[in-house]
Design a protein around this motif. Structure first.
Motif, PDB file in Angstrom:
ATOM      1  N   GLY A 185       0.815  -1.204   0.000  1.00 12.26           N
ATOM      2  CA  GLY A 185       0.000   0.000   0.000  1.00 12.26           C
ATOM      3  C   GLY A 185       0.849   1.255   0.000  1.00 12.26           C
ATOM      4  O   GLY A 185       1.958   1.287  -0.544  1.00 12.26           O
ATOM      5  N   GLY A 186       0.305   2.318   0.628  1.00 11.13           N
ATOM      6  CA  GLY A 186       1.001   3.598   0.653  1.00 11.13           C
ATOM      7  C   GLY A 186       2.371   3.513   1.301  1.00 11.13           C
ATOM      8  O   GLY A 186       3.337   4.109   0.815  1.00 11.13           O
ATOM      9  N   HIS A 189       4.828   0.675  -0.882  1.00 11.79           N
ATOM     10  CA  HIS A 189       5.455   1.077  -2.141  1.00 11.79           C
ATOM     11  C   HIS A 189       6.587   2.070  -1.902  1.00 11.79           C
ATOM     12  O   HIS A 189       7.564   2.106  -2.652  1.00 11.79           O
ATOM     13  CB  HIS A 189       4.411   1.615  -3.134  1.00 11.79           C
ATOM     14  CG  HIS A 189       4.187   3.077  -3.145  1.00 11.79           C
ATOM     15  ND1 HIS A 189       3.539   3.740  -2.126  1.00 11.79           N
ATOM     16  CD2 HIS A 189       4.512   4.029  -4.069  1.00 11.79           C
ATOM     17  CE1 HIS A 189       3.484   5.030  -2.423  1.00 11.79           C
ATOM     18  NE2 HIS A 189       4.061   5.235  -3.585  1.00 11.79           N
ATOM     19  N   LYS A 211      -1.206  -8.401  -7.617  1.00 11.64           N
ATOM     20  CA  LYS A 211      -0.282  -7.304  -7.347  1.00 11.64           C
ATOM     21  C   LYS A 211       1.145  -7.582  -7.815  1.00 11.64           C
ATOM     22  O   LYS A 211       2.035  -6.745  -7.633  1.00 11.64           O
ATOM     23  CB  LYS A 211      -0.279  -6.981  -5.846  1.00 11.64           C
ATOM     24  CG  LYS A 211      -1.589  -6.385  -5.359  1.00 11.64           C
ATOM     25  CD  LYS A 211      -1.484  -5.884  -3.935  1.00 11.64           C
ATOM     26  CE  LYS A 211      -2.776  -5.195  -3.495  1.00 11.64           C
ATOM     27  NZ  LYS A 211      -2.688  -4.671  -2.118  1.00 11.64           N
ATOM     28  N   GLN A 218       6.893  -1.128  -9.385  1.00  9.37           N
ATOM     29  CA  GLN A 218       7.393  -0.249  -8.340  1.00  9.37           C
ATOM     30  C   GLN A 218       8.887  -0.423  -8.101  1.00  9.37           C
ATOM     31  O   GLN A 218       9.504   0.358  -7.390  1.00  9.37           O
ATOM     32  CB  GLN A 218       6.628  -0.493  -7.030  1.00  9.37           C
ATOM     33  CG  GLN A 218       5.192  -0.019  -7.046  1.00  9.37           C
ATOM     34  CD  GLN A 218       5.081   1.481  -7.248  1.00  9.37           C
ATOM     35  OE1 GLN A 218       5.941   2.249  -6.832  1.00  9.37           O
ATOM     36  NE2 GLN A 218       4.012   1.905  -7.911  1.00  9.37           N
ATOM     37  N   LYS A 338      -3.842   4.078  -5.508  1.00  3.45           N
ATOM     38  CA  LYS A 338      -2.433   3.798  -5.781  1.00  3.45           C
ATOM     39  C   LYS A 338      -1.675   5.118  -5.824  1.00  3.45           C
ATOM     40  O   LYS A 338      -1.655   5.781  -6.844  1.00  3.45           O
ATOM     41  CB  LYS A 338      -2.285   3.054  -7.109  1.00  3.45           C
ATOM     42  CG  LYS A 338      -2.861   1.648  -7.083  1.00  3.45           C
ATOM     43  CD  LYS A 338      -2.650   0.949  -8.418  1.00  3.45           C
ATOM     44  CE  LYS A 338      -3.223  -0.463  -8.357  1.00  3.45           C
ATOM     45  NZ  LYS A 338      -3.069  -1.168  -9.660  1.00  3.45           N
ATOM     46  N   TYR A 339      -0.993   5.467  -4.678  1.00  7.78           N
ATOM     47  CA  TYR A 339      -1.056   4.757  -3.412  1.00  7.78           C
ATOM     48  C   TYR A 339      -1.409   5.720  -2.290  1.00  7.78           C
ATOM     49  O   TYR A 339      -1.510   5.347  -1.156  1.00  7.78           O
ATOM     50  CB  TYR A 339       0.300   4.084  -3.118  1.00  7.78           C
ATOM     51  CG  TYR A 339       0.474   2.824  -3.923  1.00  7.78           C
ATOM     52  CD1 TYR A 339      -0.063   1.621  -3.462  1.00  7.78           C
ATOM     53  CD2 TYR A 339       1.112   2.838  -5.142  1.00  7.78           C
ATOM     54  CE1 TYR A 339       0.073   0.459  -4.190  1.00  7.78           C
ATOM     55  CE2 TYR A 339       1.239   1.677  -5.877  1.00  7.78           C
ATOM     56  CZ  TYR A 339       0.713   0.495  -5.395  1.00  7.78           C
ATOM     57  OH  TYR A 339       0.831  -0.645  -6.127  1.00  7.78           O
ATOM     58  N   ARG A 340      -1.589   6.979  -2.654  1.00  8.18           N
ATOM     59  CA  ARG A 340      -1.920   7.986  -1.648  1.00  8.18           C
ATOM     60  C   ARG A 340      -2.777   9.060  -2.296  1.00  8.18           C
ATOM     61  O   ARG A 340      -2.425   9.605  -3.348  1.00  8.18           O
ATOM     62  CB  ARG A 340      -0.632   8.611  -1.130  1.00  8.18           C
ATOM     63  CG  ARG A 340      -0.688   9.124   0.289  1.00  8.18           C
ATOM     64  CD  ARG A 340      -0.797   8.027   1.292  1.00  8.18           C
ATOM     65  NE  ARG A 340      -0.306   8.433   2.612  1.00  8.18           N
ATOM     66  CZ  ARG A 340      -0.224   7.618   3.642  1.00  8.18           C
ATOM     67  NH1 ARG A 340      -0.583   6.363   3.525  1.00  8.18           N
ATOM     68  NH2 ARG A 340       0.218   8.045   4.805  1.00  8.18           N
TER      69      ARG A 340
END
Length: 351
Positions: A185-186, A189, A211, A218, A338-340
């Motif tokens: 997640g935030g 990553h 994922k 990433q 994705k992601y914030r």
């Protein structure tokens, strides 16, 4: 006192809605900031909905703040009007204890003052966060945003960024280390990006086959599906560090067994009791370390911004109009970002 537009939650079920707050007049060491962007952290949801039973309503969330200096107090030496600056998860501390003297204000022995839902140490007012037009903060708790960084994408670095950077630096991750990042997640990553920039070989642990491609995008060198017993068995005793970003209860034992002797499992997401129970032998027999880490102090928060500028690291963001904040919360609960999220505060000023 300056009346300021903001968004606040009034109760556990109210959602976040327009609300007027008063910002204090600047003190001699204060910096006044017009907020341009504010990241949306899952902690914001926890406080808005009183998940941890400590919310003081009304609460104005937001602790990933980037904006421009509009005024400085008479004692301020490090900032001037027009500077692009950031404010993270805390706005004060005792400044005198051993932790504060070491630049580790997050571990202040008297407790740091959080950016929102805290108590101002001087006038005892409740602190209000970055879902607002402006904020007034002591110079010590303001950082400079390097020109090279996109200010919107820099906002989450003040929480998600420092939360993952600090433990990797503290535990000395270096070139050649094998680092596992648990969760995508935030936080996760960002952990991948920092570990790679430090020269590590990075593996993402995720429960979802869907994922895998994203993890590789990433920058992860490898991906392990944590529900696959064969993959987990093959990973036994191969990692130097595990960065655990998962915010809900999960079984730590399989990850501990993936560490080499002297390996370190660092929790940055979980604040609840560990469940199921730990097999202590997994620690004792291999001299492994189970550790935790909380954001970072002010010197290190400046360091992470400078590090990101040097290594071309940013957070992956989705821009948000503040009028859509409650819908964004629901998407975050489903992992659908994705992601914030980052709020464009012009949408508040224009409202």
């Amino acid at each position: 006192m300056a009346n300021t537009k903001a968004y606040a939650a009034q109760s556990e079920t109210s959602g976040v809605a327009p609300f007027g707050i008063d910002r204090r007049e600047p003190r001699p060491d204060d910096v006044s900031i017009e907020i341009d962007y504010c990241g949306v952290c899952h902690t914001d949801i926890h406080f808005a909905e009183n998940d941890w039973g400590m919310t003081q309503y009304p609460v104005v969330p937001g602790h990933e703040i980037v904006g421009r200096v509009t005024a400085v107090g008479s004692d301020v030496t490090g900032f001037q009007v027009g500077d692009v600056v950031g404010v993270g998860c805390m706005v004060d501390s005792c400044r005198q204890c051993s932790a504060c003297e070491a630049g580790l204000e997050q571990y202040c022995l008297e407790g740091n003052t959080p950016t929102y839902n805290g108590e101002d140490r001087h006038d005892h007012s409740v602190t209000y966060g970055g879902y607002s037009e402006q904020v007034v903060v002591s110079e010590r708790f303001v950082v400079k945003v390097p020109e090279k960084l996109d200010p919107a994408a820099a906002a989450p670095l003040l929480c998600a960024g420092i939360t993952t950077y600090s433990p990797l630096r503290h535990y000395g991750v270096k070139a050649g280390d094998r680092v596992g990042v648990i969760g995508m997640g935030g936080l996760g990553h960002m952990g991948v990006k920092f570990a790679k920039a430090l020269g590590a070989e990075v593996t993402i642990f995720t429960r979802s086959d869907s994922k895998v491609a994203e993890a590789k995008k990433q920058g992860a060198d490898h991906v392990i599906i944590s529900t696959d017993e064969e993959q987990m068995a093959a990973a036994a005793e191969t990692f130097d560090v595990m960065l655990d970003t998962v915010p809900v209860q999960h079984d730590l034992n399989p990850y501990l067994n993936s560490l080499k002797f002297d390996g370190k499992h660092i929790i940055v997401g979980l604040l609840e009791p560990v469940d199921p129970a730990l097999e202590a032998a997994a620690l004792v027999m291999k001299r492994r370390v189970l550790a935790g880490s909380l954001i970072g102090g002010m010197p290190e928060t400046q360091e992470v911004l400078d590090f990101c500028a040097e290594h071309d690291i940013t957070c992956d963001i989705e821009m948000l109009d503040i009028q859509n904040i409650n819908a964004a919360y629901e998407r975050m609960k489903k992992g659908d970002v994705k992601y914030r999220f980052v709020i464009d505060m012009q949408t508040l000023k224009a409202a």
